[in-house]
Design a protein around this motif. Sequence first.
Motif, PDB file in Angstrom:
ATOM      1  N   UNK A  12       0.706  -1.266  -0.065  1.00 40.61           N
ATOM      2  CA  UNK A  12      -0.011   0.059  -0.025  1.00 40.61           C
ATOM      3  C   UNK A  12       0.994   1.309   0.138  1.00 40.61           C
ATOM      4  N   UNK A  13       0.280   2.184  -0.508  1.00 38.37           N
ATOM      5  CA  UNK A  13       0.952   3.597  -0.487  1.00 38.37           C
ATOM      6  C   UNK A  13       1.350   4.191   0.772  1.00 38.37           C
ATOM      7  N   UNK A  14       2.548   4.766   1.078  1.00 33.00           N
ATOM      8  CA  UNK A  14       2.801   5.500   2.111  1.00 33.00           C
ATOM      9  C   UNK A  14       2.359   6.802   2.384  1.00 33.00           C
ATOM     10  N   UNK A  15       1.725   7.267   1.348  1.00 33.75           N
ATOM     11  CA  UNK A  15       1.521   8.891   1.161  1.00 33.75           C
ATOM     12  C   UNK A  15       2.231   9.568   0.836  1.00 33.75           C
ATOM     13  N   UNK A  16       2.124  10.877   0.320  1.00 34.06           N
ATOM     14  CA  UNK A  16       2.880  11.732  -0.167  1.00 34.06           C
ATOM     15  C   UNK A  16       4.256  11.622   0.577  1.00 34.06           C
ATOM     16  N   UNK A  17       5.520  11.533  -0.174  1.00 37.42           N
ATOM     17  CA  UNK A  17       6.762  11.562   0.335  1.00 37.42           C
ATOM     18  C   UNK A  17       7.784  12.514  -0.244  1.00 37.42           C
ATOM     19  N   UNK A  18       8.905  13.167   0.433  1.00 36.86           N
ATOM     20  CA  UNK A  18       9.814  13.831  -0.166  1.00 36.86           C
ATOM     21  C   UNK A  18      11.012  13.297   0.002  1.00 36.86           C
TER      22      UNK A  18
END
Length: 78
Positions: A12-18
């Motif tokens: 699953x996605x870990x959300x927005x990341x930089x």
Amino acid sequence: MTAVAHRGGGRPSKGLRKYIGFRVPAEMADQVAQVAEAEGVTITDYVASVVAKQLEVDLERHDHHKYQEELPIGRLAS
């Protein structure tokens, strides 16, 4: 050729990341890799968890100082 639809596989996605990149001494990098492997996580996840713990402490300390009022020392000293 037809397009293949994404079937929802994978993690699953870990959300927005930089991206934050930095260099450490070679010995420290080896130690980080060793601990991450022992914990069963990626180096990125291990470093992120360590940073998150320290960030929580630092943010709380900075927020505490943010709400303190400045003492009127200049007026009292005159």
